[in-house]
Design a protein around this motif. Structure first.
Motif, PDB file in Angstrom:
ATOM      1  N   THR A 125       0.720  -1.113   0.001  1.00  0.00           N
ATOM      2  CA  THR A 125       0.203   0.040  -0.038  1.00  0.00           C
ATOM      3  C   THR A 125       0.832   1.335   0.225  1.00  0.00           C
ATOM      4  O   THR A 125       0.628   2.447  -0.787  1.00  0.00           O
ATOM      5  N   LYS A 126       2.030   1.244   0.783  1.00  0.00           N
ATOM      6  CA  LYS A 126       2.846   2.460   0.675  1.00  0.00           C
ATOM      7  C   LYS A 126       3.392   2.613  -0.780  1.00  0.00           C
ATOM      8  O   LYS A 126       3.764   3.687  -1.082  1.00  0.00           O
ATOM      9  N   HIS A 127       3.803   1.402  -1.456  1.00  0.00           N
ATOM     10  CA  HIS A 127       4.187   1.488  -2.701  1.00  0.00           C
ATOM     11  C   HIS A 127       3.135   2.072  -3.666  1.00  0.00           C
ATOM     12  O   HIS A 127       3.589   3.032  -4.372  1.00  0.00           O
ATOM     13  N   LEU A 128       1.885   1.510  -3.499  1.00  0.00           N
ATOM     14  CA  LEU A 128       0.976   1.972  -4.142  1.00  0.00           C
ATOM     15  C   LEU A 128       0.596   3.711  -4.105  1.00  0.00           C
ATOM     16  O   LEU A 128       0.668   4.405  -5.054  1.00  0.00           O
ATOM     17  N   MET A 129       0.773   4.149  -2.541  1.00  0.00           N
ATOM     18  CA  MET A 129       0.413   5.407  -2.713  1.00  0.00           C
ATOM     19  C   MET A 129       1.598   6.219  -3.320  1.00  0.00           C
ATOM     20  O   MET A 129       1.321   7.360  -3.792  1.00  0.00           O
ATOM     21  N   ALA A 130       2.724   6.094  -3.066  1.00  0.00           N
ATOM     22  CA  ALA A 130       4.043   6.824  -3.418  1.00  0.00           C
ATOM     23  C   ALA A 130       4.038   6.668  -5.053  1.00  0.00           C
ATOM     24  O   ALA A 130       4.219   7.950  -5.755  1.00  0.00           O
ATOM     25  N   ALA A 131       3.523   5.558  -5.774  1.00  0.00           N
ATOM     26  CA  ALA A 131       3.497   5.452  -7.097  1.00  0.00           C
ATOM     27  C   ALA A 131       2.388   6.471  -7.702  1.00  0.00           C
ATOM     28  O   ALA A 131       2.433   7.163  -8.564  1.00  0.00           O
ATOM     29  N   ARG A 132       1.275   6.686  -6.875  1.00  0.00           N
ATOM     30  CA  ARG A 132       0.006   7.287  -7.335  1.00  0.00           C
ATOM     31  C   ARG A 132       0.487   8.856  -7.268  1.00  0.00           C
ATOM     32  O   ARG A 132       0.048   9.884  -8.074  1.00  0.00           O
ATOM     33  N   ARG A 133       1.405   9.515  -6.159  1.00  0.00           N
ATOM     34  CA  ARG A 133       1.891  10.797  -6.053  1.00  0.00           C
ATOM     35  C   ARG A 133       2.889  10.856  -7.199  1.00  0.00           C
ATOM     36  O   ARG A 133       2.954  12.040  -7.936  1.00  0.00           O
ATOM     37  N   ALA A 134       3.579   9.804  -7.849  1.00  0.00           N
ATOM     38  CA  ALA A 134       4.582  10.069  -8.847  1.00  0.00           C
ATOM     39  C   ALA A 134       3.888  10.327  -9.927  1.00  0.00           C
ATOM     40  O   ALA A 134       4.346  11.198 -10.851  1.00  0.00           O
ATOM     41  N   VAL A 135       2.620   9.602 -10.151  1.00  0.00           N
ATOM     42  CA  VAL A 135       2.112   9.814 -11.367  1.00  0.00           C
ATOM     43  C   VAL A 135       1.359  11.266 -11.676  1.00  0.00           C
ATOM     44  O   VAL A 135       1.715  12.084 -12.342  1.00  0.00           O
ATOM     45  N   GLY A 136       0.899  11.935 -10.465  1.00  0.00           N
ATOM     46  CA  GLY A 136       0.406  13.223 -10.317  1.00  0.00           C
ATOM     47  C   GLY A 136       1.763  14.159 -10.496  1.00  0.00           C
ATOM     48  O   GLY A 136       1.541  15.128 -11.277  1.00  0.00           O
ATOM     49  N   SER A 137       2.743  14.089  -9.891  1.00  0.00           N
ATOM     50  CA  SER A 137       4.026  14.970 -10.117  1.00  0.00           C
ATOM     51  C   SER A 137       4.413  14.854 -11.591  1.00  0.00           C
ATOM     52  O   SER A 137       4.499  15.842 -12.383  1.00  0.00           O
ATOM     53  N   ALA A 138       4.356  13.695 -12.062  1.00  0.00           N
ATOM     54  CA  ALA A 138       4.903  13.646 -13.631  1.00  0.00           C
ATOM     55  C   ALA A 138       4.005  14.260 -14.472  1.00  0.00           C
ATOM     56  O   ALA A 138       4.228  14.787 -15.552  1.00  0.00           O
ATOM     57  N   ARG A 161       2.834   4.595 -13.433  1.00  0.00           N
ATOM     58  CA  ARG A 161       1.669   4.196 -13.579  1.00  0.00           C
ATOM     59  C   ARG A 161       1.975   2.538 -13.791  1.00  0.00           C
ATOM     60  O   ARG A 161       1.276   1.756 -13.299  1.00  0.00           O
ATOM     61  N   ALA A 162       3.308   2.102 -14.281  1.00  0.00           N
ATOM     62  CA  ALA A 162       3.690   0.813 -13.982  1.00  0.00           C
ATOM     63  C   ALA A 162       3.799   0.162 -12.864  1.00  0.00           C
ATOM     64  O   ALA A 162       3.363  -0.657 -12.433  1.00  0.00           O
ATOM     65  N   ASN A 212       6.390 -11.619  -5.442  1.00  0.00           N
ATOM     66  CA  ASN A 212       7.088 -11.119  -6.714  1.00  0.00           C
ATOM     67  C   ASN A 212       6.840  -9.429  -6.625  1.00  0.00           C
ATOM     68  O   ASN A 212       7.707  -8.981  -7.251  1.00  0.00           O
ATOM     69  N   SER A 213       5.568  -9.047  -6.689  1.00  0.00           N
ATOM     70  CA  SER A 213       5.402  -7.609  -6.760  1.00  0.00           C
ATOM     71  C   SER A 213       6.042  -6.905  -5.612  1.00  0.00           C
ATOM     72  O   SER A 213       6.806  -5.706  -6.151  1.00  0.00           O
ATOM     73  N   LEU A 214       6.113  -7.211  -4.621  1.00  0.00           N
ATOM     74  CA  LEU A 214       6.985  -6.672  -3.546  1.00  0.00           C
ATOM     75  C   LEU A 214       8.456  -6.485  -3.872  1.00  0.00           C
ATOM     76  O   LEU A 214       8.926  -5.494  -3.865  1.00  0.00           O
ATOM     77  N   ASP A 215       9.053  -7.654  -4.253  1.00  0.00           N
ATOM     78  CA  ASP A 215      10.287  -7.883  -4.916  1.00  0.00           C
ATOM     79  C   ASP A 215      10.657  -6.764  -6.141  1.00  0.00           C
ATOM     80  O   ASP A 215      11.633  -5.843  -5.736  1.00  0.00           O
ATOM     81  N   GLU A 216       9.959  -6.657  -6.867  1.00  0.00           N
ATOM     82  CA  GLU A 216       9.955  -5.633  -8.176  1.00  0.00           C
ATOM     83  C   GLU A 216       9.815  -4.219  -7.496  1.00  0.00           C
ATOM     84  O   GLU A 216      10.481  -3.472  -7.843  1.00  0.00           O
ATOM     85  N   LEU A 217       8.800  -3.832  -6.793  1.00  0.00           N
ATOM     86  CA  LEU A 217       8.815  -2.727  -6.201  1.00  0.00           C
ATOM     87  C   LEU A 217      10.013  -2.448  -5.291  1.00  0.00           C
ATOM     88  O   LEU A 217      10.475  -1.268  -5.416  1.00  0.00           O
ATOM     89  N   ASP A 218      10.655  -3.038  -4.424  1.00  0.00           N
ATOM     90  CA  ASP A 218      11.562  -2.749  -3.434  1.00  0.00           C
ATOM     91  C   ASP A 218      12.784  -2.401  -4.303  1.00  0.00           C
ATOM     92  O   ASP A 218      13.669  -1.924  -3.991  1.00  0.00           O
ATOM     93  N   ALA A 219      12.784  -3.226  -5.456  1.00  0.00           N
ATOM     94  CA  ALA A 219      14.098  -3.206  -6.296  1.00  0.00           C
ATOM     95  C   ALA A 219      14.268  -1.667  -6.760  1.00  0.00           C
ATOM     96  O   ALA A 219      15.152  -1.350  -7.593  1.00  0.00           O
ATOM     97  N   ASP A 220      13.096  -1.039  -7.062  1.00  0.00           N
ATOM     98  CA  ASP A 220      12.966   0.396  -7.820  1.00  0.00           C
ATOM     99  C   ASP A 220      13.793   1.402  -6.972  1.00  0.00           C
ATOM    100  O   ASP A 220      13.852   1.571  -5.878  1.00  0.00           O
TER     101      ASP A 220
END
Length: 104
Positions: free
Chosen positions: A39-52, A65-66, A96-104
């Motif tokens: 959920t923290k990754h999701l919220m950060a990504a949503r904020r990044a969408v808005g900033s971009a 968005r990815a 797998n999703s968490l591993d991918e998001l943590d690697a970013d």
């Protein structure tokens, strides 16, 4: 829906109803700590969408968005419905999703 109120669920628990619209519910078997991280990754990504979007940066918006998609998939809100997956498939999905998001 007030900030602390839980959304209404359909009788089968597969969907939440928000403002009359059905949305796939988060997989209830995800461990709480994992769900919090996703959920923290999701919220950060949503904020990044808005900033971009505000910056007019199409590449950054696509990348954000990815990340939103990956987080929502990990939570069970996208992809194969969690109620159609085995326990092992569900665990693999969120790990797998968490591993991918943590690697970013």
């Amino acid at each position: 829906m007030t900030p602390r109120q839980q959304p209404e669920h359909t009788p089968d628990g597969h969907f939440v109803v928000i403002d009359g619209r059905r949305w796939r519910a988060t997989d209830p078997d995800i461990p709480e700590d994992v769900a919090d991280r996703l959920t923290k990754h999701l919220m950060a990504a949503r904020r990044a969408v808005g900033s971009a979007k505000r910056a007019g940066d199409g590449a950054a918006e696509a990348a954000a968005r990815a990340r939103v998609h990956t987080a929502k998939t990990g939570l069970g809100e996208r992809g194969t419905p969690w109620w159609e997956q085995s326990d092992a498939e569900r665990r693999s999905r969120w790990e797998n999703s968490l591993d991918e998001l943590d690697a970013d």
